[in-house]
Each structure stands twice: as structure tokens, then as C-alpha cells.
Design an enzyme around this catalytic site. Structure first.
Site, PDB file in Angstrom:
ATOM      1  N   ALA A  65       6.220  -1.041 -10.348  1.00  0.00           N
ATOM      2  CA  ALA A  65       6.157  -2.382  -9.777  1.00  0.00           C
ATOM      3  C   ALA A  65       4.738  -2.641  -9.277  1.00  0.00           C
ATOM      4  CB  ALA A  65       7.160  -2.526  -8.642  1.00  0.00           C
ATOM      5  N   GLY A 110       9.539   1.284 -11.182  1.00  0.00           N
ATOM      6  CA  GLY A 110      10.258   0.189 -11.821  1.00  0.00           C
ATOM      7  C   GLY A 110      10.292   0.299 -13.332  1.00  0.00           C
ATOM      8  N   GLU A 113      13.070   2.644 -14.109  1.00  0.00           N
ATOM      9  CA  GLU A 113      14.322   1.917 -13.867  1.00  0.00           C
ATOM     10  C   GLU A 113      14.614   0.928 -14.993  1.00  0.00           C
ATOM     11  OE1 GLU A 113      14.633   1.719  -9.043  1.00  0.00           O
ATOM     12  OE2 GLU A 113      12.837   0.891  -9.951  1.00  0.00           O
ATOM     13  N   GLU A 133       8.453   6.676  -5.726  1.00  0.00           N
ATOM     14  CA  GLU A 133       8.437   5.738  -4.600  1.00  0.00           C
ATOM     15  C   GLU A 133       8.308   6.402  -3.236  1.00  0.00           C
ATOM     16  OE1 GLU A 133      10.664   3.527  -7.896  1.00  0.00           O
ATOM     17  OE2 GLU A 133      10.495   5.584  -7.162  1.00  0.00           O
TER      18      GLU A 133
END
Length: 257
Positions: A65, A110, A113, A133
Site C-alpha cells: 500500500a 497489500g 493480499e 506490516e
């Protein structure tokens, strides 16, 4: 929607969604998430498309992200951002058509994911995976704690998430995170071959199979078996079932509609 960072290409009955933001390693920000949602909605509703392939341009699939965008937001805004990302991942996961992630490089945070939300993951030998993260003082926020543990088991998921370690493609394959690992120059052809194989089958049966797997894995086994039984029976009301079995008995290739 005018797509700034996404390219959609169709080759026969296969659609390619290419993330084209290599200057930021295809980092997921609000705008890119919205563009991806639009791209999947568009290809998902296209009757000429049977299989969707997702890939990133440059040396990353999606490197994570957008940290700069996230760094100054408050808890309420963080929840909204997580919800935005989760809506995309859930949409991909529940899409009736199979989605293949062609992971050509970094798939971190992300990006990992996003790959997890796809049905299948084919990795270049240069690909890297991870949920780093915790090193930023946060948890995964786009479904990583849930989909990773369901895919590779809670113990392996905890190991990756607690340490934030980044693993190579072969280790990802060993854990069951990816379906196969191929050399970089063979990634596109390998994924195209897989997509064509799936597209040649009854798309109704593929759709029902995806539904049974996704709904069943979130249910107890008795409920899952009931779902499978009902979808199996429903197939026998279709032309695809008649064509598939007739072709088998006549020793020819089926012509599914």
C-alpha cells in the site's frame, strides 16, 4: 472511469488487467484501488471473457500500500481505507470468473493480499512475498490475517505476519502460497496456457465450482456438502452438462456455450 494506472487487454476469451504504475512499484493508493475495482467489474461483466489475469508492470506485482498516503491518517480514516481495500479483495474473491495472479516481482503487504484474493497464483522465480506490516507498527489491513491463514495454515501465516519476513517464490511454493514457480521469461506463456485451459471448460461448471469452494471453506463440512450437492444437481438443468457428456460418449471435444 478514465483509467490512469490500469491497462485492460483482451486476448480471445482471456482478459489481462495490468497495473501500470511502475514508478511507485504499483503501490496501492485510494485511486488505484478504485481503478482496479472498476477494471474487475468491467471484465467480470463482459460475456466474452472467461478468465481474468492480473499482473503488474515493471519489477513489482504490487509492492504494498502507499505508505506516504497512510502515514498521516487517523483511526477513522484508516478504517475507511481498510474497508476500501477489503471491498476490492472481496469483490475479486467472489467474482464468478476465475482470476489468476501472475506475480512477476514484489508482492508485499497489500500486494500479497491482492494475490491472495485471486483464485490462482503463478509466480516468477524472481517474485518475493511477505506481510511486513508489523515493521511499520500496523497489522495487515486488506484481509491478510484471514486469507493467508486459510491458505497456508495459521502457523505459517503467524510466522510470516509476526516476523514481517519476505520470502522468495520457492519458499512461497513450499508453504502453498503459490500454485507454481516458473522462470521469468516463461511467466506470461505459462499463465496464458493455464487461462486457456480453464477457458476451454464449461464456464458454468467452473463458476459453480468456485462458489462451492469459497462458500464451503467458510462453513462446516455438512453445510459445504449440501452446497456442493445443490450445485451439482443444478448442472443437470444445463446445456453444458448435456454437451459435455455427449461429447465424452462420442469421443470428441465438447463445444460449450
Amino acid at each position: 472511469m478514465h483509467l490512469q494506472n490500469i491497462v485492460i487487454e483482451k486476448k480471445s476469451d482471456v482478459a489481462w488487467i495490468k497495473i501500470n504504475k511502475p514508478e511507485s512499484l504499483n503501490a496501492l493508493d485510494e485511486n488505484l484501488i478504485s481503478e482496479l475495482k472498476y477494471a474487475f467489474e468491467t471484465t467480470g461483466k463482459d460475456d466474452e471473457v472467461s478468465v481474468i489475469i492480473l499482473i503488474g508492470e515493471g519489477k513489482a506485482f504490487v509492492a504494498g500500500a502507499d505508505i506516504e498516503q497512510m502515514s498521516s491518517i487517523n483511526p477513522n480514516r484508516a478504517r475507511e481505507f481498510a474497508n476500501h481495500g477489503m471491498e476490492l479483495m472481496t469483490y475479486i474473491e467472489n467474482l464468478e470468473k476465475p482470476v489468476i495472479a501472475a506475480v512477476n516481482g514484489f508482492a508485499l503487504g497489500g500486494g500479497c493480499e491482492l494475490a491472495l484474493a485471486c483464485d490462482l497464483r503463478i509466480a516468477s522465480s524472481k517474485a518475493k512475498f511477505g506481510q511486513p506490516e508489523v515493521g511499520l507498527g500496523i497489522t495487515p489491513g486488506f484481509g491478510g490475517t484471514q486469507r493467508l491463514s486459510r491458505l497456508i495454515g495459521s502457523s505459517n501465516a503467524k510466522l510470516l505476519i509476526y516476523t514481517g519476513n519476505i520470502i522468495d517464490a520457492n519458499e512461497a511454493y513450499r508453504m502453498g502460497l503459490v500454485n507454481s514457480v516458473v522462470e521469468p521469461d516463461l511467466l506470461l506463456s505459462n499463465v496464458e496456457e493455464l487461462a486457456s485451459n480453464i477457458a476451454s471448460k464449461s464456464q458454468m461448471a467452473v463458476k459453480y465450482s468456485k462458489t462451492a469452494i469459497n462458500k464451503g471453506i467458510q462453513s462446516d463440512i455438512d453445510t459445504g456438502l449440501e452446497i456442493e450437492k445443490n450445485l451439482f444437481a443444478l448442472c443437470f438443468a444445463s446445456q453444458d452438462q448435456k454437451e459435455g457428456m455427449t461429447a465424452f460418449l462420442e469421443k470428441r471435444k465438447p463445444n460449450f456455450k
